[in-house]
Every structure is written in structure tokens, then in C-alpha cells.
Design an enzyme around this catalytic site. Structure first.
Site, short mmCIF file in Angstrom:
data_model
loop_
_atom_site.label_atom_id
_atom_site.label_comp_id
_atom_site.label_asym_id
_atom_site.label_seq_id
_atom_site.Cartn_x
_atom_site.Cartn_y
_atom_site.Cartn_z
N HIS A 67 51.18 92.08 -67.80
CA HIS A 67 50.06 92.09 -66.77
C HIS A 67 49.38 90.74 -66.64
O HIS A 67 49.31 90.06 -65.28
CB HIS A 67 49.29 93.12 -67.22
CG HIS A 67 48.10 93.49 -66.24
ND1 HIS A 67 48.25 94.49 -65.35
CD2 HIS A 67 46.97 92.91 -65.98
CE1 HIS A 67 46.89 94.48 -64.76
NE2 HIS A 67 46.17 93.64 -64.86
N GLU A 68 48.82 90.17 -67.49
CA GLU A 68 47.97 88.87 -67.71
C GLU A 68 49.00 87.88 -66.83
O GLU A 68 48.37 87.13 -66.16
CB GLU A 68 47.44 88.74 -68.67
CG GLU A 68 46.67 89.82 -69.50
CD GLU A 68 45.37 90.13 -68.44
OE1 GLU A 68 44.90 89.43 -67.31
OE2 GLU A 68 44.89 91.40 -68.58
N HIS B 197 48.75 87.83 -63.08
CA HIS B 197 47.49 87.01 -62.70
C HIS B 197 47.80 85.60 -62.95
O HIS B 197 47.56 84.74 -61.75
CB HIS B 197 46.42 87.43 -63.70
CG HIS B 197 45.95 88.73 -63.28
ND1 HIS B 197 45.52 89.18 -62.07
CD2 HIS B 197 45.66 89.83 -64.07
CE1 HIS B 197 45.05 90.56 -62.06
NE2 HIS B 197 45.25 90.86 -63.19
N GLU C 174 45.66 91.92 -58.21
CA GLU C 174 46.27 93.16 -59.08
C GLU C 174 47.57 93.52 -58.72
O GLU C 174 48.35 93.88 -59.63
CB GLU C 174 45.13 94.10 -58.98
CG GLU C 174 45.12 95.18 -60.08
CD GLU C 174 44.65 94.67 -61.54
OE1 GLU C 174 44.29 93.59 -61.66
OE2 GLU C 174 45.05 95.30 -62.57
ZN ZN Z 1 44.62 92.91 -64.00
#
Ligand code: ZN
Length: 478
Positions: free
Chosen positions: A240-241, A244, A270
Site C-alpha cells: 500500500h505505502e 503512495h 489513495e
Molecule cells: Zn493510503
């Protein structure tokens, strides 16, 4: 940098001094942000901006700087300071109220923060829905009515999907519970991220209580994570990170140290993290490539067939906590918060009645009654300072992720064939070209219309979920 250090390296006794240091820097930055000289310069530059094409660096950097300036000067510094202070007190009250399961600790701070948030909204003299003002802080140019239309459509389809899964055969996810060595999880996560393109020159991965990503420059990307012994969530949170981080890593380097050098909005940011975590990270073809690594590092998976692992990873089941939610139930957690935030801001709902209203929506949408405040209304940090407007961007991120995915796959061919061979660079390259490199040059909806041909549209996401439920779990969705 101070924030990153605070969460990763700073000894605990540094906390008070750090709060002062951050406040000093914030005050100095704010003075410059609202300096009338800056306003004069931006006015002076208007003819220069108009002489350049809309998508040129020159026009873009002036346009975005002016937008930021005009928003910043609306808020009087004393109100800014009161918001800051009440937010920080709210955070501490939130921690205590959660720990003691006592809403009365939080209530006065909720009331104060909500009042201040209303004063903040009034600074913008909203013509339409007051929620438009707070939404614009995270999703520039988007209106509450647009969000509501998308959420109504999601709700209409997601509720029957959850029912259909409930009626299908339950999925055995026992392979995801047990004892998993933290260093081994770290090695698996790194192996995946390295295959996806991180390197020691420009990336770091550190440990924190709450995982996050922050960048100091396009060439300095910092991810944090947490590995627990009894589950492997930490690996997915790294993915997830990474999403980003990749966004910030691939912004056009010539935008560095300008207003353009950032992600365009919370929802688009996101969409990147959820694309890598869910669309890539929970995919069978991805794990065909990485499962041998997982089995080598965590031998307990040697006895688990890949298909069993993959089904467990995608299990759908209503949970109390938003952060633990699967892809299908996740948006409902967000939608119920969006609805409550609007009622709070408009005054239709009083903070004192929030816990009951929250639980009622949990029962209605997810069929669950939270047993305590930490599993219910006090589970998220976002309301500790009444940061309204942020929650909807989580669900919008899901929506956008599938729109981008479909567009990218149409251009690059079947991703499953590529992922099975460990080829992830074409997808990363497509995202750089169509989303990342632009930074804040275009407003989010404008960016989407340019790159995928329409604004935010929930249909691709709903189609993806339905196929997923039918193929993986044999659910029959009405
Ligand atoms: Zn996030």
C-alpha cells in the site's frame, strides 16, 4: 522531516520539544504562505501566465500557487492557531477516551473542534453545501453532490454483494493466522518491492506504529510499516505505502521545489496505494510469481496450496474496523462516515448523539453492533480534530484505481501474463506517463478526463468486485 523523525527515530522524551519546533516552523511557513507580497507577485504574473498554454510548467506553477494562496488567506491566523491547538488536545482526549471506553472524555473536544470547523467553513462563504469547503481541502474541485451520486450507486450494489457472499460457501482463511517471523515478513516485503522497482538509493523502509509514506524529494521516498507476529498484514501494508511512494517518486523532477511537486489529491493518491495493494497485491498471477519467495521465508506456507492462500487473502466478511475491511465492505465503512460528517457539519446531528448514530449505521450497512468505542465511533483518528472531508477520498481512491487499471490494461495487454513472469515495470511506467509525472498540474477530475476519458465513475470498480466475487467465491450477485 521532523514528523518522519518523530515517528521513526526520536526518543520519547523529545515529544514536547518537537511539538514546539513544529509549531515554530508552521508559524514561519504560514507567514510566508499568506504574505501580501506573494499575492502582489501572483497578480503581476497574471499576463505572463495567460501568455502560456494551460499545461505548460509556467502557467501551471502560477495557477496552483495562486489557488493555494487564495485559500490560505481566507483563514485568519488566530483561527488557524485555535484549530491547531484544539486539534492537538482532541488527539490526546481521543487516545484517553478510547483506552477508557468513555465517550464523555471526548465529547467537549468534539464540540469545540466542530464549532471551529464551522467557523473555518464560514471563512469561505460557501454558496452551496458547506461540506464542499472541507471536501475541497482534499479533493480540489469536487462537489459533495458528485460524491453523493457515486456513493449512492456504490451502496445500491455493495449491499446485495455482501448478502450474496454471506450466502456462499465460507472461505477458510486459517492459513493467514499463526506465527510468522517478523524478519521473514520484512524480507518477503522487500523482495516484492524490489521487484516493483524500489532501490537503496532513493527509498527507505522503517518501522512505526501506524504505517505511512512521506517524501522529502522525488529522489528521497520514505515508507514505514509494522509487522505483527500473528498475521501478515504488514506485507500488504508495505505494498500500500509503496503505491503512495511510487506516485511521488515519478513526479516530473523539473517540478521539484514548486507547488506542482505533489500528488494532485487524496483520492488520486489513495488510488495508487490501493491499486498496488489490492489490484496487484491480492492477485493470483502476482502470487504465482512471489509465492515461492513467501514459502522459502515462511515455510508454514509450503503446506498451503497457492489457490487456498489467494482465496484467504481476498476473503469478504463484514468487520468492525475500517482498516481491517476487505475490498467489498470497505466502501460502506467510508460511506457511513461521509453521511455522518455531513449531518454533523450541517447541525442535523449533535456530537452527543454521534455514538448512537454511528452504531445505527453499522447495523444497517454491515449488520454489526460495535462492542465498544474503539471498535466503533472512536476507531479512527480523523475525527479527533474533526478533520471532515477526508474520509470520502478513501472510497473514491478505490473507484479511481479500477478506472486506471482498465485503461492501463487496454494499452499494455493482459497484466496476468506479465505479472506471472515478474514484469511489473510496464504498469509502473504507464502510471508515470499518465498520472504521476503531472503532479498537481491538472485538477483531479480534469486529469482523469484527460487520461481515462471520464471523471470518477464507480461502474468499473463495481464490475471488478462482482467478477471477483463470482469467480473466487461462487457468489451469486442479484
Ligand atoms: Zn493510503
Amino acid at each position: 522531516m521532523l514528523g518522519w523523525d518523530e515517528e521513526t527515530k526520536m526518543p520519547p522524551a523529545g515529544a514536547e520539544a518537537r511539538a514546539e519546533q513544529r509549531a515554530t516552523l508552521e508559524e514561519l511557513t504560514h507567514e510566508r504562505r499568506v504574505d501580501p507580497d506573494l499575492g502582489d507577485l501572483l497578480e503581476e504574473l497574471r499576463p505572463f501566465e495567460e501568455a502560456h498554454p494551460h499545461d505548460s510548467f509556467e502557467a501551471g506553477v502560477i495557477r496552483v500557487a495562486r489557488r493555494d494562496y487564495e485559500k490560505a488567506i481566507r483563514v485568519p491566523p488566530p483561527l488557524q492557531a485555535r484549530l491547531e491547538r484544539a486539534g492537538s488536545l482532541g488527539y490526546r482526549a481521543w487516545l484517553r477516551a478510547r483506552a477508557e471506553n468513555d465517550y464523555s472524555i471526548m465529547l467537549p473536544l468534539f464540540e469545540e473542534n466542530l464549532e471551529l470547523r464551522r467557523e473555518y467553513v464560514a471563512c469561505f462563504d460557501p454558496k452551496g453545501d458547506p461540506y464542499d469547503v472541507v471536501l475541497d481541502d482534499y479533493e480540489p474541485g469536487m462537489t459533495t453532490a458528485e460524491v453523493e451520486a457515486i456513493f449512492d450507486r456504490l451502496k445500491e450494489r455493495l449491499v446485495p454483494m455482501i448478502r450474496a457472499v454471506g450466502e456462499a460457501e465460507p472461505v477458510d482463511d486459517s492459513c493467514l493466522r499463526g506465527s510468522f517471523s517478523r524478519p521473514a515478513q520484512h524480507r518477503v516485503a522487500l523482495a516484492i518491492l524490489e521487484a516493483w522497482g524500489i532501490d537503496d538509493e532513493s527509498w527507505r523502509l522503517d518501522y512505526t506504529v501506524h504505517p505511512f509514506e512521506v517524501s522529502m524529494a522525488v529522489s528521497d521516498i520514505r515508507l514505514t510499516t509494522r509487522f505483527d507476529e500473528d498475521n501478515i498484514h504488514g506485507i500488504l501494508s508495505c505494498l500500500h505505502e509503496f503505491g503512495h511512494g511510487l506516485y511521488e517518486r515519478q513526479i516530473d523532477p523539473s517540478y521539484s521545489r514548486t507547488s506542482l511537486a505533489d500528488g494532485v489529491s487524496s483520492a488520486v493518491h489513495e488510488s495508487q496505494s490501493r491499486l498496488w495493494e489490492n489490484l496487484v497485491g491480492r492477485r493470483l498471477s502476482t502470487w504465482r510469481f512471489f509465492y515461492p519467495t513467501l514459502q522459502r521465508e515462511l515455510p508454514v506456507f509450503c503446506d498451503v496450496p497457492l489457490e487456498t492462500f489467494h482465496r484467504a487473502l481476498n476473503r469478504v466478511r463484514p468487520t468492525f474496523r475500517r482498516v481491517d475491511a476487505d475490498e467489498v465492505t470497505y466502501c460502506l465503512h467510508v460511506i457511513l462516515r461521509f453521511e455522518l460528517e455531513r449531518e454533523l457539519l450541517s447541525g442535523r446531528l449533535a456530537p452527543r448523539d454521534l455514538p448512537e448514530a454511528f452504531d445505527a449505521k453499522m447495523r444497517e450497512y454491515l449488520g454489526l453492533q460495535p462492542p465498544d468505542l474503539a471498535s466503533g465511533v472512536l476507531q479512527d483518528v480523523h475525527w479527533s480534530d474533526m478533520s471532515l472531508g477526508y474520509f470520502p477520498t478513501y472510497a473514491l481512491g478505490n473507484v479511481v484505481s479500477v478506472q486506471l487499471w482498465e485503461r492501463a490494461e487496454a494499452a499494455l495487454g493482459d497484466f496476468d501474463e506479465q505479472f506471472e513472469r515478474g514484469e511489473f515495470a510496464p504498469l509502473a511506467g504507464w502510471l508515470r506517463e499518465h498520472i504521476h509525472r503531472h503532479g498537481r498540474m491538472f485538477e483531479p477530475q480534469e486529469l482523469l478526463r484527460r487520461e481515462v476519458g471520464s471523471g470518477m465513475d464507480p461502474e468499473p470498480y463495481l464490475g471488478y468486485l462482482q467478477r471477483q466475487l463470482e469467480e473466487l467465491f461462487g457468489a451469486v450477485v442479484a
